[in-house]
Design an enzyme around this catalytic site. Structure first.
Site, PDB file in Angstrom:
ATOM      1  N   LYS A  10      15.740  50.643  45.896  1.00 31.71           N
ATOM      2  CA  LYS A  10      15.155  49.708  44.934  1.00 31.71           C
ATOM      3  C   LYS A  10      15.332  48.251  45.386  1.00 31.71           C
ATOM      4  O   LYS A  10      16.128  47.956  46.284  1.00 31.71           O
ATOM      5  CB  LYS A  10      15.777  49.960  43.555  1.00 31.71           C
ATOM      6  CG  LYS A  10      15.457  51.360  42.991  1.00 31.71           C
ATOM      7  CD  LYS A  10      15.975  51.523  41.563  1.00 31.71           C
ATOM      8  CE  LYS A  10      15.640  52.905  41.007  1.00 31.71           C
ATOM      9  NZ  LYS A  10      16.065  53.049  39.579  1.00 31.71           N
ATOM     10  N   TYR A  50       6.622  54.794  36.386  1.00 32.75           N
ATOM     11  CA  TYR A  50       7.620  55.001  35.323  1.00 32.75           C
ATOM     12  C   TYR A  50       6.984  55.227  33.949  1.00 32.75           C
ATOM     13  O   TYR A  50       7.633  55.012  32.921  1.00 32.75           O
ATOM     14  CB  TYR A  50       8.603  53.830  35.287  1.00 32.75           C
ATOM     15  CG  TYR A  50       9.644  53.889  36.387  1.00 32.75           C
ATOM     16  CD1 TYR A  50      10.657  54.860  36.382  1.00 32.75           C
ATOM     17  CD2 TYR A  50       9.629  52.999  37.453  1.00 32.75           C
ATOM     18  CE1 TYR A  50      11.610  54.933  37.380  1.00 32.75           C
ATOM     19  CE2 TYR A  50      10.586  53.059  38.473  1.00 32.75           C
ATOM     20  CZ  TYR A  50      11.576  54.034  38.413  1.00 32.75           C
ATOM     21  OH  TYR A  50      12.520  54.097  39.407  1.00 32.75           O
ATOM     22  N   PHE A  58      13.760  49.641  27.643  1.00 31.54           N
ATOM     23  CA  PHE A  58      13.953  48.954  28.925  1.00 31.54           C
ATOM     24  C   PHE A  58      12.721  49.009  29.828  1.00 31.54           C
ATOM     25  O   PHE A  58      12.771  48.539  30.964  1.00 31.54           O
ATOM     26  CB  PHE A  58      15.177  49.519  29.649  1.00 31.54           C
ATOM     27  CG  PHE A  58      15.124  51.019  29.888  1.00 31.54           C
ATOM     28  CD1 PHE A  58      14.393  51.551  30.945  1.00 31.54           C
ATOM     29  CD2 PHE A  58      15.809  51.891  29.048  1.00 31.54           C
ATOM     30  CE1 PHE A  58      14.344  52.916  31.171  1.00 31.54           C
ATOM     31  CE2 PHE A  58      15.758  53.262  29.258  1.00 31.54           C
ATOM     32  CZ  PHE A  58      15.024  53.768  30.327  1.00 31.54           C
ATOM     33  N   THR A  92      23.105  57.482  36.628  1.00 33.95           N
ATOM     34  CA  THR A  92      22.189  56.343  36.459  1.00 33.95           C
ATOM     35  C   THR A  92      22.969  55.034  36.334  1.00 33.95           C
ATOM     36  O   THR A  92      22.593  54.017  36.928  1.00 33.95           O
ATOM     37  CB  THR A  92      21.344  56.557  35.181  1.00 33.95           C
ATOM     38  OG1 THR A  92      20.729  57.852  35.259  1.00 33.95           O
ATOM     39  CG2 THR A  92      20.281  55.487  35.037  1.00 33.95           C
ATOM     40  N   ARG A 103      25.025  55.059  44.269  1.00 32.76           N
ATOM     41  CA  ARG A 103      24.994  54.074  43.177  1.00 32.76           C
ATOM     42  C   ARG A 103      26.367  53.430  42.963  1.00 32.76           C
ATOM     43  O   ARG A 103      26.469  52.240  42.690  1.00 32.76           O
ATOM     44  CB  ARG A 103      24.463  54.720  41.902  1.00 32.76           C
ATOM     45  CG  ARG A 103      22.930  54.860  41.951  1.00 32.76           C
ATOM     46  CD  ARG A 103      22.398  55.665  40.807  1.00 32.76           C
ATOM     47  NE  ARG A 103      20.946  55.580  40.681  1.00 32.76           N
ATOM     48  CZ  ARG A 103      20.201  56.461  40.010  1.00 32.76           C
ATOM     49  NH1 ARG A 103      20.786  57.480  39.398  1.00 32.76           N
ATOM     50  NH2 ARG A 103      18.901  56.313  39.939  1.00 32.76           N
ATOM     51  N   ASN A 113      19.849  49.772  39.908  1.00 32.45           N
ATOM     52  CA  ASN A 113      20.797  50.796  40.343  1.00 32.45           C
ATOM     53  C   ASN A 113      20.515  51.402  41.721  1.00 32.45           C
ATOM     54  O   ASN A 113      20.782  52.566  41.960  1.00 32.45           O
ATOM     55  CB  ASN A 113      20.949  51.868  39.259  1.00 32.45           C
ATOM     56  CG  ASN A 113      19.656  52.588  38.957  1.00 32.45           C
ATOM     57  OD1 ASN A 113      18.625  52.280  39.547  1.00 32.45           O
ATOM     58  ND2 ASN A 113      19.705  53.556  38.067  1.00 32.45           N
ATOM     59  N   HIS A 116      16.258  55.461  43.583  1.00 33.25           N
ATOM     60  CA  HIS A 116      15.598  56.429  42.707  1.00 33.25           C
ATOM     61  C   HIS A 116      15.737  57.802  43.350  1.00 33.25           C
ATOM     62  O   HIS A 116      15.715  57.921  44.580  1.00 33.25           O
ATOM     63  CB  HIS A 116      14.106  56.091  42.573  1.00 33.25           C
ATOM     64  CG  HIS A 116      13.288  57.227  42.028  1.00 33.25           C
ATOM     65  ND1 HIS A 116      13.234  57.510  40.689  1.00 33.25           N
ATOM     66  CD2 HIS A 116      12.535  58.164  42.643  1.00 33.25           C
ATOM     67  CE1 HIS A 116      12.458  58.575  40.504  1.00 33.25           C
ATOM     68  NE2 HIS A 116      12.019  58.990  41.684  1.00 33.25           N
ATOM     69  N   GLU A 127       5.420  62.306  43.140  1.00 32.60           N
ATOM     70  CA  GLU A 127       5.890  60.992  43.582  1.00 32.60           C
ATOM     71  C   GLU A 127       5.642  60.784  45.069  1.00 32.60           C
ATOM     72  O   GLU A 127       5.264  59.686  45.491  1.00 32.60           O
ATOM     73  CB  GLU A 127       7.381  60.847  43.246  1.00 32.60           C
ATOM     74  CG  GLU A 127       7.621  60.786  41.734  1.00 32.60           C
ATOM     75  CD  GLU A 127       9.087  60.879  41.330  1.00 32.60           C
ATOM     76  OE1 GLU A 127       9.355  60.868  40.113  1.00 32.60           O
ATOM     77  OE2 GLU A 127       9.970  60.974  42.219  1.00 32.60           O
TER      78      GLU A 127
HETATM   79  P1  ATP Z   1      15.601  57.212  38.606  1.00 33.14           P
HETATM   80  O1  ATP Z   1      14.463  57.890  37.855  1.00 33.14           O
HETATM   81  O2  ATP Z   1      15.292  55.769  38.977  1.00 33.14           O
HETATM   82  O3  ATP Z   1      16.095  58.024  39.759  1.00 33.14           O
HETATM   83  P2  ATP Z   1      17.480  58.239  36.692  1.00 33.14           P
HETATM   84  O4  ATP Z   1      16.683  59.495  36.773  1.00 33.14           O
HETATM   85  O5  ATP Z   1      18.939  58.309  36.990  1.00 33.14           O
HETATM   86  O6  ATP Z   1      16.856  57.104  37.620  1.00 33.14           O
HETATM   87  P3  ATP Z   1      16.050  57.594  34.275  1.00 33.14           P
HETATM   88  O7  ATP Z   1      16.541  57.993  32.939  1.00 33.14           O
HETATM   89  O8  ATP Z   1      14.909  58.336  34.887  1.00 33.14           O
HETATM   90  O9  ATP Z   1      17.308  57.572  35.267  1.00 33.14           O
HETATM   91  O10 ATP Z   1      15.687  56.043  34.190  1.00 33.14           O
HETATM   92  C1  ATP Z   1      14.842  55.442  35.151  1.00 33.14           C
HETATM   93  C2  ATP Z   1      15.385  54.079  35.515  1.00 33.14           C
HETATM   94  O11 ATP Z   1      15.285  53.230  34.368  1.00 33.14           O
HETATM   95  C3  ATP Z   1      16.860  54.030  35.883  1.00 33.14           C
HETATM   96  O12 ATP Z   1      17.119  54.369  37.219  1.00 33.14           O
HETATM   97  C4  ATP Z   1      17.190  52.585  35.618  1.00 33.14           C
HETATM   98  O13 ATP Z   1      16.712  51.744  36.686  1.00 33.14           O
HETATM   99  C5  ATP Z   1      16.357  52.305  34.378  1.00 33.14           C
HETATM  100  N1  ATP Z   1      17.173  52.512  33.175  1.00 33.14           N
HETATM  101  C6  ATP Z   1      17.553  53.701  32.636  1.00 33.14           C
HETATM  102  N2  ATP Z   1      18.297  53.527  31.548  1.00 33.14           N
HETATM  103  C7  ATP Z   1      18.389  52.177  31.371  1.00 33.14           C
HETATM  104  C8  ATP Z   1      19.043  51.347  30.420  1.00 33.14           C
HETATM  105  N3  ATP Z   1      19.745  51.865  29.415  1.00 33.14           N
HETATM  106  N4  ATP Z   1      18.926  50.005  30.584  1.00 33.14           N
HETATM  107  C9  ATP Z   1      18.221  49.468  31.592  1.00 33.14           C
HETATM  108  N5  ATP Z   1      17.586  50.200  32.537  1.00 33.14           N
HETATM  109  C10 ATP Z   1      17.677  51.533  32.430  1.00 33.14           C
HETATM  110 MG    MG Z   2      14.561  59.531  36.566  1.00 31.19          MG
END
Ligand code: ATP
Ligand code: MG
Length: 138
Positions: A10, A50, A58, A92, A103, A113, A116, A127
């Protein structure tokens, strides 16, 4: 393609100079690189990528962040790729991520973070095709 996952390094981790170290962790994890590029998401790309989070509070922040600078996109192959990669990247929220995970080592915050990782085999394919044409995947 089977046993693949899709990842992005990212904008935070690219800006912080962690591309090489993160690719090193991916190699140490025995993932084979099937596709790789430095690119940048437009706002429209980030919104679409997304889309499942469109109703989350968020979402706006996430779209703005993900389109704010270059990323590295990659397709990775390994047996059990999706699950093993999510183990390698950690939770996450980096504050909750296990020691030694990508992470934990490189993320700035729950929003910024570092990486992805796809959450299912089906989404990994969607994707990968979102980011790469057939001739860019080996
Ligand atoms: P990714 O899909 O990026 O691999 P993930 O599967 O661990 O991450 P998701 O729940 O899919 O988490 O959320 C997608 C992304 O949205 C997270 O990686 C983070 O960048 C952002 N995100 C998730 N939760 C929050 C939050 N509470 N506040 C801010 N950003 C968030
Ligand atoms: Mg995810």
């Amino acid at each position: 393609m089977s046993n693949i996952t899709f990842t992005m390094i990212k904008p935070d981790a690219v800006a912080d100079g962690h591309i090489g170290a993160i690719l090193g962790k991916i190699a140490e994890g025995d993932f084979k690189i099937k596709a790789l590029k430095l690119t940048q998401l437009t706002v429209a790309d980030a919104k679409k990528f997304y889309e499942v989070h469109a109703e989350r509070p968020f979402y706006g922040e996430l779209v703005e962040f993900m389109s704010s600078g270059p990323i590295v996109a990659a397709v990775l192959e390994k047996d059990n790729a999706v699950e093993d990669f999510r183990t390698l990247i950690g939770a996450t929220n980096p504050a909750e991520a296990a020691e030694g995970t990508i992470r934990k080592m490189f993320a700035r915050s729950i929003g910024e973070n570092a990486v992805h990782g796809s959450d299912s085999d089906e989404n990994a394919l969607i994707e990968a095709r979102f980011h790469f044409s057939g001739r860019e995947i080996f």
